[in-house]
Motif scaffolding. Structure first.
Motif, short mmCIF file in Angstrom:
data_model
loop_
_atom_site.label_atom_id
_atom_site.label_comp_id
_atom_site.label_asym_id
_atom_site.label_seq_id
_atom_site.Cartn_x
_atom_site.Cartn_y
_atom_site.Cartn_z
N HIS A 438 0.82 -1.03 0.13
CA HIS A 438 0.09 0.05 0.16
C HIS A 438 0.96 1.07 0.12
N PRO A 439 0.42 2.00 -0.87
CA PRO A 439 1.30 3.47 -0.92
C PRO A 439 1.17 4.25 0.30
N THR A 440 2.05 5.34 0.52
CA THR A 440 2.02 6.23 1.59
C THR A 440 1.64 7.64 0.74
N TYR A 441 0.80 8.57 1.52
CA TYR A 441 0.09 9.83 0.83
C TYR A 441 0.70 10.75 1.93
N SER A 442 1.14 11.95 1.16
CA SER A 442 1.67 13.03 1.90
C SER A 442 1.11 14.22 1.29
N LEU A 443 0.59 15.18 2.29
CA LEU A 443 -0.06 16.66 1.78
C LEU A 443 0.65 17.55 2.56
N THR A 444 0.87 18.66 1.74
CA THR A 444 1.50 19.82 2.20
C THR A 444 0.63 21.07 1.54
N ASN A 445 0.71 22.17 2.43
CA ASN A 445 0.02 23.71 1.92
C ASN A 445 1.24 24.52 1.53
N MET A 446 2.49 23.90 1.51
CA MET A 446 3.77 24.60 1.28
C MET A 446 4.39 24.29 -0.05
N TRP A 447 3.54 24.34 -1.07
CA TRP A 447 4.10 23.73 -2.36
C TRP A 447 5.12 24.40 -2.89
N ALA A 448 5.67 25.28 -2.40
CA ALA A 448 6.88 26.07 -2.91
C ALA A 448 8.08 25.31 -2.69
N ASN A 449 8.01 24.34 -1.84
CA ASN A 449 9.00 23.30 -1.30
C ASN A 449 9.18 22.15 -2.12
N PHE A 450 8.25 22.03 -3.17
CA PHE A 450 8.48 20.65 -4.17
C PHE A 450 9.71 21.13 -4.71
N PRO A 451 10.61 20.06 -5.29
CA PRO A 451 10.24 18.80 -5.19
C PRO A 451 10.42 18.10 -3.57
#
Length: 676
Positions: A438-451
């Motif tokens: 099963h995969p892991t799912y990760s959520l952020t509201n600080m998308w400027a920090n991608f990747p």
């Protein structure tokens, strides 16, 4: 003998620097003589202000206020009642050095400010011997009265500085409140991370999997290369690889046996003998065995595949479940949910009972373990069924529940600050070792920090919430910005969409007056956000939140929840209609004909059967139109009546607000005129 040793060592270095065919094994890399820039990007200091009992600002004018920060989380509040007062506290930064470049990052908003157009509110102060002030560097700007605005300040430390202090303050003479959230100081050098794309699920190398693929930070320089070091049972193989135009690297695994595999990816500038980034992962080589029932793997198209069939998550966030809720979700097109109370403190029996109930209604669980990484939140469960400690409890829960048929994925990050990424990556690794299916799912509201955030999970999540107060020109452009940022990691994206009124999070108890000061998305805005996510490649769709729409609205204004739930049901229905096209169709962006309106977006989807859907979205409340030409589609019917055919065979979409349309192909003998 000594001469031979030096010769072999030199030969080894030449092999590494000269390059090899992808997949060739080398001697272990020797980094002596290389300059190391991999410490760059590290977090020097950071706080998301979620724990009221751990406030680093001790003066009484500072407090941590829940539900006052970004997306309803906590925030640091600085309050001043008298204009003549001027107090602030310094935070001394450790492990900083003169000559290196750093950046202060923070979000700021105001409330009841006596002066709010322009002010200073943060900075760095440098002190020398005997705490003597040397200089300072400060940041200010226009402070919004309601919405957070992000600010950054680059700085270097003077050579004679003995101490560097960060200050958060309010300009002299101003009264009211300033709220600070997600405050970080980071090193600005290179941190070119490597995100695993293959293997795609649970950091697990499948028995027949011969190749690996990693996404390197697209900002890496053109001359960048990588050395992939694969270690198992004490033996290390180093593989030097170039990057393709997408800044991805692909190679072949060396001979591996079932069990743990440690992988380190060093991004390098070979000519300059410079290490630009280092990423380490604990992988597992799987034994050959049938896939267990209920498994969920991510395929090479970024789709979730459950029991061998593509699956498109359409779900909600909630804080509890019951039969009526599950029935409503099932009957209105939803197939999964994230419950913040997934892991029951009472133990496995009650946790399993909830999963059993979800299975009865055909609803999958994205099981929340977001509080289990160490030092990330204050809600960590530290004792559970004989396990002690956050990670140990997570591993115990995963090991106990991994074969439950209702399980879809593990939810392990909920808007954590950059500082916490290493802790979440560690939990990702231990969960993957306990459950390779099963995969892991990760959520952020600080998308400027991608990747960079791609290190935390197999599936990337973003949660743009663009609809705010009344009386402003609305735009949902933030949805596009978030998805484009998340795409830098090249992982599948499951987006979280706004289905709430911010007034729910501004006051307790919930009340109608707070709702009236702002608003929730309209049905058209919510649908437009969904379809904009489809255009920009999302593979899963979650709504935040059911608990707001069904429960908190009702508490604030009795009788209001039914209308809010209908918006959710409408959007889920439209997504389900598009499911085959999202999962199976070839697609491409469609350019506009004639003058380009940047607020209107369009994408074409075609199934192998020839059936076509064309999705169009206006992301701004300003009236606008755009013309598109579609070749070889036959007759197209407008689902929502906003697109009409023109005499030259093109189609014109027009909207007076944030809205959307779907063009559907129909047989030539269909009686309806095109566009209707």
């Amino acid at each position: 003998m000594v001469k031979n040793f030096h010769f072999l060592n030199m030969l080894k270095q030449l092999l590494i620097l000269a390059g090899t065919v992808a997949g060739t094994e080398l001697y272990a890399a020797d980094w002596s003589g290389w300059r190391d820039n991999t410490g760059s990007g590290r977090v020097i200091w950071g706080n998301g202000f979620e724990n009221r009992t751990a406030n680093p600002f001790r003066l009484g004018c500072y407090s941590i206020e829940p539900h006052s920060g970004l997306n309803g989380g906590g925030a640091l509040c600085l309050t001043r009642h008298k204009p003549e007062d001027y107090f602030f506290q310094e935070i001394t930064l450790e492990n900083v050095a003169p000559g290196e470049l750093y950046q202060l990052r923070l979000h700021v908003r105001g409330e009841n400010l006596s002066q709010w157009k322009i002010m200073s509110f943060a900075g760095l102060e440098f002190k020398g011997d005997k705490d003597k002030w040397i200089s300072g560097s400060y940041i200010g700007g226009e402070v919004e009265q309601e919405d957070f605005r992000r600010y950054t300040l680059d700085f270097t430390i003077p050579a004679n500085a003995k101490k560097t202090n960060m200050v958060l303050f309010m300009s002299r003479g101003v009264t009211g409140k300033l709220f600070f959230d997600d405050v970080e100081v980071v090193s600005r050098g290179s941190q070119f991370t490597a995100i695993p794309l293959k293997p795609s699920t649970a950091l697990t190398i499948r028995p027949d999997e011969k190749d690996f693929r990693f996404q390197i930070d697209p900002a890496a320089p053109a001359e960048a290369e990588a050395i992939v070091s694969v270690t198992q049972n004490g033996k290390t193989s180093d593989i030097r690889l170039g990057l393709d135009r997408r800044k991805q690297l692909t190679g072949k695994w060396p001979q591996l046996s079932p069990g743990p595999v440690d992988v380190e990816i060093n991004v390098i500038n070979a000519a300059g003998r410079l290490r630009l980034g280092a990423t380490r992962f604990a992988f597992q080589k799987a034994r050959r065995s049938p896939l267990p029932a209920g498994s969920c793997l991510i395929d090479d198209r970024g789709r979730a595949v459950v029991n061998g069939k593509p699956f498109m998550p359409v779900g909600v966030f909630t804080d509890r479940i019951d039969r009526e809720m599950l029935r409503r979700l099932r009957d209105n097109g939803f197939n999964c949910l994230i419950s913040y109370s997934s892991l029951q403190r009472s133990g496995e029996a009650e946790t399993r009972r909830q999963l059993d109930l979800m299975q009865q209604y055909g609803i999958k669980a994205i099981f929340s373990l977001k509080d289990q990484p160490d030092n990330v939140t204050s809600w960590q469960i530290r004792e559970w069924e004989g396990a002690s400690g956050g990670l140990a409890v997570a591993v115990k829960a995963v090991s106990s529940l991994r074969n439950h048929p209702a399980l879809l994925a593990w939810y392990i990050c909920d808007e954590a600050v950059r500082l916490h990424v290493p802790a979440i990556q560690k939990m990702r690794e231990v969960i993957a070792a306990a459950d390779p299916y099963h995969p892991t799912y990760s959520l952020t509201n600080m998308w400027a920090n991608f990747p960079y955030y791609g290190l935390t999970g197999d599936i990337a999540g973003v949660d743009p919430y663009p609809v705010k107060a009344k009386g402003k020109t609305q735009s949902i452009e933030e949805v596009t910005t978030a998805l484009q940022a998340a795409s830098l990691s090249s992982q599948p994206i499951w987006i979280t969409l706004q289905a709430f009124n911010r007034g729910i999070y501004s006051e307790r108890p919930w009340n109608a007056a707070a709702l009236d000061r702002t608003r929730a998305p309209s049905r058209e805005e919510m649908r437009a956000m969904c379809l904009l996510s489809v255009i920009y490649g999302a593979k899963g769709f979650l709504f935040y939140s059911y608990m707001d729409a069904a429960q908190r609205y009702e508490a604030a204004r009795p009788g209001s929840s039914a209308a809010e739930l209908q918006k959710l049901y409408h959007c889920a229905g439209e997504l389900k209609r598009l499911e085959p096209f999202i999962l199976e169709a070839e697609s491409r962006a469609v350019p506009q004909s004639g003058p380009v309106n940047p607020t209107i977006h369009c994408r074409y989807f075609r199934l192998p059967t020839g059936e076509v859907r064309i999705v169009i979205v206006a992301d701004n409340a300003t009236p606008g139109k755009a013309v598109f030409r579609f070749n070889g589609t036959g007759k197209l019917i407008s689902r929502f009546g906003l697109t009409h055919p023109l005499p030259d065979g093109s189609y014109e979409f027009s909207s007076a607000r944030i809205d959307s349309d779907i063009l559907e192909s129909v047989p030539a003998d269909d009686g309806r005129p095109a566009g209707n």
